[in-house]
Design an enzyme around this catalytic site. Sequence first.
Site, PDB file in Angstrom:
ATOM      1  CD  GLU A  61      -2.623  -1.373   2.743  1.00 40.72           C
ATOM      2  OE1 GLU A  61      -4.290  -1.979   2.136  1.00 40.72           O
ATOM      3  OE2 GLU A  61      -2.321  -0.518   3.421  1.00 40.72           O
TER       4      GLU A  61
ATOM      5  CE1 TYR B 246      -4.782 -10.566   6.336  1.00 37.86           C
ATOM      6  CE2 TYR B 246      -5.435  -8.488   6.126  1.00 37.86           C
ATOM      7  CZ  TYR B 246      -4.874  -8.824   5.426  1.00 37.86           C
ATOM      8  OH  TYR B 246      -4.084  -8.598   4.935  1.00 37.86           O
ATOM      9  CG  PHE B 247      -8.087 -14.322  13.269  1.00 38.25           C
ATOM     10  CD1 PHE B 247      -8.100 -14.872  12.431  1.00 38.25           C
ATOM     11  CD2 PHE B 247      -6.701 -14.337  14.021  1.00 38.25           C
ATOM     12  CE1 PHE B 247      -8.349 -16.414  12.206  1.00 38.25           C
ATOM     13  CE2 PHE B 247      -6.605 -16.561  14.060  1.00 38.25           C
ATOM     14  CZ  PHE B 247      -7.168 -16.789  12.759  1.00 38.25           C
ATOM     15  CG  ASP B 248      -8.972  -7.242  10.344  1.00 39.86           C
ATOM     16  OD1 ASP B 248      -9.091  -8.359   9.472  1.00 39.86           O
ATOM     17  OD2 ASP B 248      -8.355  -6.067   9.536  1.00 39.86           O
TER      18      ASP B 248
ATOM     19  CD1 TRP C  56      -4.610  -7.116   9.156  1.00 37.22           C
ATOM     20  CD2 TRP C  56      -2.839  -5.396  10.237  1.00 37.22           C
ATOM     21  NE1 TRP C  56      -3.770  -7.420   8.235  1.00 37.22           N
ATOM     22  CE2 TRP C  56      -2.607  -6.412   8.439  1.00 37.22           C
ATOM     23  CE3 TRP C  56      -2.293  -4.719   9.997  1.00 37.22           C
ATOM     24  CZ2 TRP C  56      -1.152  -6.570   7.876  1.00 37.22           C
ATOM     25  CZ3 TRP C  56      -0.679  -4.165   9.883  1.00 37.22           C
ATOM     26  CH2 TRP C  56      -0.637  -5.259   9.383  1.00 37.22           C
ATOM     27  CB  THR C  57      -5.551  -3.498  16.443  1.00 39.50           C
ATOM     28  OG1 THR C  57      -4.256  -3.001  16.379  1.00 39.50           O
ATOM     29  CG2 THR C  57      -4.320  -4.622  16.988  1.00 39.50           C
TER      30      THR C  57
END
EC number: 3.2.1.52
Length: 772
Positions: free
Chosen positions: A340, A431-433, A481-482
């Site tokens: 990105e 992706y655990f977000d 990602w938090t």
Amino acid sequence: MRLKKYTYLTALLFLIASFSFAQKNEYNIIPAPLNLKPSKGIFIFNEATSLQLGKGVSPEVENAFFILKDRLNTAAGLMITANNTARSKNVIICRQNNSLEKKESYILNITPAKIEIEAREPAGFFYAAQTLRQLLPVTIESKDLVSNIKWSVPCCRIEDSPVFSYRGLHLDVCRNFASLDEVKTYIDQIALLKLNIFHWHLTDDQGWRIEIRKYPKLTEMGAFRDRTMKGHHNDYPRQWDNTRTGGYYTQEEIKEVIAYAAERFVTIIPEIEMPGHATAALASYPEYSCSGGPFEVEGRWGVFNDVFCTREETFDFLEDVLDEVAGLFPSEYIHIGGDECPKVRWKRCHACQERMKEEGLKDEHELQSYFVRRMEKYLKGKGKKIIGWDEILEGGLAPDATVMSWRGIAGGIAAARQGNDVIMTPSEAMYFDFYQSRLPSQPLAIGGYVPLEKVYAYKAMPDELTEDQYKHILGIQANVWTEYMPTRAQREYMIFPRVAALAEVAWLPEAKKNYKRFSSDIPSLMQRYSYMGLNYSDAFYSIIGNTVPDKETGLKLELSTSAPGMQIRYTVDGTEPTIESPLYTGGIPVSDKEIVVKAISLKDGKIMSPPYNQTFIVNKAAGQQIIFEDAQGNISGQNGGGNLTDCIMGKFPLGRFDWFSYAGSDATVTIVFDKPKTISELIFSSANQNNVYVYSPRNIEFFISEDGGTFRSIGNVKHEQMAAADGKAEVTTSPLTVKKVKMAISMYGVVPKDKIGAGNPSALFVDEIIVR
């Protein structure tokens, strides 16, 4: 009298049978062993149980049992000590076995008399100890002494070995800082499930979290931000929490964590983002940007135009940073991000354009490749390899770089075909977000939908690769990602127990995976989490609602759970369900009238998760065939029950599972009715969130077909009308009996200069299409 004796005998046999059934061994091990052969009986730990190291076994192997010994000491009050006096009973015997294929392989043989463990290296003994820990009663995880428990493990023989050498879990501490204690707990959980990599994401736009002694402002300024956005990134106008927040890890603390992880056979891979995601660094040292700043540490989420400049001074700075990072972390890998990275500043920067001329680079993508290759060459001189997100493929891949494939699996496939090593971590499964339940009670997340079973279903070895190319797939990783996880409790809620599915996918060959068996093991793991004090999610027990076509009613709702053996009770009148509400036994009609379905899942009479709660709107399109066709001739369909005609209005944020998204040329949506319908109203509901480049169409024209072949227009709605009506386009007509309806969509197109995101193609998000 004979009858009485027969009755007594029958009762006695019944009791014996019941006792035997109650004593049946259970093997709740995650990840499941490669091979397990159960046997009768149990081994009981007591005060006299000892650990014995066989001939040739390194003394350091005793350290591989420190967690197991600590648990037995804390919860059971038992002291397991090493004693090399030959014994044949009440002993754990460790033997060296150099014939085992991998350093993490082990053989575990449990009999009532003794436990025998064979391994090649200490890691194998450590994983055998974690298996023993999971075979013990779940109360072994208690932080206090537990009485009246038989501390036993069931007899069996296990031959175990992982399929992947890289089994990773990531944690972003930049968006929201995690304390040292939380990081250590995270590593504890990685070790319990036989994962072996902790990917520590230490720098980003929202915070620089690692002390660099040569550049103290990186933590003095870059580790703290003065505000943080509230709500979702797609919400507009922005709202802010103006609380100063942040934190960082000193180099001494990092050394402490590295040693802590090493004891648990976990390798830490640090990530230092470059050339993008650099705002926190540039806020501290603006001279390494293209524009010179000033900058502030970002409180928003997303991608930002200011990136590291390609001037020589910037490379000197980054090399100094990497010198200290490489000196701290023993891992052979350093992750340099590479994802990105907008090219806007580079295109306008004289120094970057001169760099391109000097190096013979045709565009800014090749400039990024030059950047990555240069960093790879520098780190190679320090004995390190680089990992980068799959954007590092753009412009040409560095020869020895390892690619972390997150934008699906295409990047991983391309890299493996080029001969580069790959770590698979596609967002749609790892992706655990992303949301893990469809219940509206779930905490705010970025979007998407990755339930436990979807993580488990992921196949890490793409069919597109050859046998020779498979060797480049090192393993898999899940990412945390938090942005939307401000607290430790929320981070734990999003990670556990989904990490268990990751662990099993990373450990077992595809042919050995079995979701039915895995789902029966999850409740035991969740009980362990309770004793550990972790805030795990109950989404495993939550109700999943799926709408499916039904010939009689048009659409029906099917309810289920991921957990086996659950009971579902529900209501359709808006009242709260109880254990006395009707028992769900089959599909619930949802399209003939507006209803509110509420449901609960129960196990042994106990409610296991928050209620399912969904409103269904009246809609004659429900369950009907949908044909979507763009101007280029691409066709896709939904055969009823899809998110365009499921009688459920889409909820925000965008990107959730209940929206149909599209970015491309003009298109049409056709609804084909199974039988003629009398209609008088058509509604097309879209989102109009311009701050994220989502625009309602420029125009929609509505058509009807009474004979199923020819269409005539009954009206159109322009963008300005939809924008004023929150994205809704509606036409009415006198009652008509039709076989088909069609909506011709003129896409909004490229975002104009006076709008947010100017020059970018707009996206369309639709839900719901309503026919009345």
